[in-house]
Motif scaffolding. Structure first.
Motif, PDB file in Angstrom:
ATOM      1  N   VAL A 252      49.917 -41.579  29.259  1.00  0.00           N
ATOM      2  CA  VAL A 252      50.670 -42.956  29.302  1.00  0.00           C
ATOM      3  C   VAL A 252      50.307 -43.668  27.841  1.00  0.00           C
ATOM      4  N   ALA A 253      51.330 -44.455  27.555  1.00  0.00           N
ATOM      5  CA  ALA A 253      50.932 -45.209  26.219  1.00  0.00           C
ATOM      6  C   ALA A 253      49.688 -46.016  26.033  1.00  0.00           C
ATOM      7  N   LYS A 254      49.296 -46.662  27.108  1.00  0.00           N
ATOM      8  CA  LYS A 254      48.114 -47.726  27.149  1.00  0.00           C
ATOM      9  C   LYS A 254      47.080 -47.412  28.300  1.00  0.00           C
ATOM     10  N   VAL A 255      45.937 -47.384  28.165  1.00  0.00           N
ATOM     11  CA  VAL A 255      44.995 -47.154  29.411  1.00  0.00           C
ATOM     12  C   VAL A 255      43.877 -48.324  29.027  1.00  0.00           C
ATOM     13  N   THR A 256      43.696 -49.133  30.073  1.00  0.00           N
ATOM     14  CA  THR A 256      42.585 -49.809  30.356  1.00  0.00           C
ATOM     15  C   THR A 256      41.512 -49.476  31.195  1.00  0.00           C
TER      16      THR A 256
END
Length: 381
Positions: A252-256
């Protein structure tokens, strides 16, 4: 077979059986009764690896047009939420040419969201258990068997509340799981697979940002921080590496990655499995970071001898030392090395026990691991 696992005393841990194995064995016993052979004293079932364990029945019932058998699940020495549950298979003759059909009885959930191995509208009986159940039935009734199979787990709806099923869109009960048929103690394979399924659901819903958290406090904090929907939240627990490695292949584009000070300090020190059994945070190394950041000699010594990482962070804060951002930057380096994708931007958030943000490494493409400085970074406002 994997090597035997031992506990901290050296005792060999006993393996157990998945819900899929129990359902398959119960289905075979019910099929024997349905086809006039009676219930067996011991029923054997073939596992994906070729093993053939035997099971005694805890439930036998024969009625007009149906047969029902149940097996108590033994998860061995694994702390499995379904250990001791009764897994029941009820078989009936199905329509000619329909083959083997699966139905959810009480305590087995239904799939309501896309992205899982089973499509919405189907009972939450995973592919390998379905194959095992079908093979067990065909062993008795032949390849052309037309049988309706209902799997139920009494009390399963309540047990499912202790799992990730509600978040994954599996409603009404448990999933029937298993890929090898065997439960390996403390492998936590069910948890890791739930993380993977959470990623699959998020991707299927078109989400571009997911957040893995080590616990409930950090999950609530990161959800509020980013205003994320529930399906974007991944209960990764201690399995940072297991989550990141799956995301590397299913991006996915962003991972926290969000966690408390102790677990994120362990991540900063190179541990991708941050469970206490894998080792404790290194307070000497934490003191060295504080010293690099300008900590006084008394503070450095106090951090080195602190009782907990939380106490060490509190000591640093009392002297105005920003330890959180430095540890977040180091945690980012460890996580980015596991993720390693130019398509994924990675963020680290560190929260204290009250859910207050105390450290942050902002979103940066995770293939830039060598470019992120290990020193202080400005927090976003």
């Amino acid at each position: 077979m994997d090597a035997e696992r031992k506990d901290e005393t050296g005792k060999t841990l006993r393996r157990g059986w998945t819900t899929g194995t129990c359902a398959a064995a119960a289905a075979k016993a019910a099929c024997l009764a349905l086809t006039g052979h009676g219930f067996p004293d011991l029923v054997e079932v073939t596992l994906p690896g070729g093993q053939r364990p035997g099971f005694s029945l805890a439930l036998e019932e024969r009625g007009e047009g149906f047969a029902r058998a149940g097996i108590i699940k033994d998860a061995g020495d694994d702390p499995d939420v379904t250990h001791g549950a009764l897994v029941v298979s009820t078989l009936r003759a199905g329509p000619a040419g329909a083959g083997i059909r699966f139905f959810a009885g009480k305590g087995v959930g239904m799939v309501t969201r896309p992205g899982l191995p089973i499509p919405p509208g189907e009972p939450a009986i995973n592919p390998v258990p379905r194959q095992m159940i079908a093979a067990a039935i065909r062993e008795v009734a032949g390849e052309a068997a037309d049988i309706d199979v209902e799997i139920s787990i009494p009390g399963g709806a309540a047990l499912a509340e202790k799992t990730l099923n509600p978040r994954l869109g599996i409603v009404g009960g448990l999933s029937v799981l298993g890929t090898t048929g065997i439960v390996i103690p403390f492998s936590c394979s069910a948890w890791i697979h739930s993380i993977w399924r959470g990623i699959d659901v998020a991707r299927a819903e078109g989400l571009t940002h997911v957040a893995g958290s080590t616990g409930m406090t950090t999950e609530k904090a990161v959800q509020a921080h980013h205003a994320l929907p529930e399906t974007a939240l991944l209960d990764m627990g201690d399995f940072v590496g297991g989550m990141l490695k799956y995301l590397r292949k299913h991006p996915v584009a962003k991972v926290t990655v969000a966690g408390g000070v102790a677990k994120m300090t362990k991540l900063a020190q190179g541990m991708l499995d941050v469970h206490s059994k894998r080792g404790l945070a290194d307070l000497d190394a934490l003191a060295a970071v504080a010293e690099e950041a300008g900590a006084s000699a008394p503070l450095t010594s106090a951090i080195r001898t602190a009782n907990t990482v939380a106490q060490a962070f509190a000591l640093a804060e009392s002297e105005g030392l920003d330890l959180g951002n430095r540890m977040a930057a180091r945690a980012w380096q460890t996580a980015a090395a596991a993720l390693g994708s130019e398509a994924i931007a990675l963020e680290i958030l560190i929260f204290d026990r009250a859910g207050k943000l105390v450290g942050e490494a902002p979103f940066t493409p995770s293939d830039h691991a060598s470019s992120l400085p290990l020193g202080e970074r400005k927090r976003r406002t």
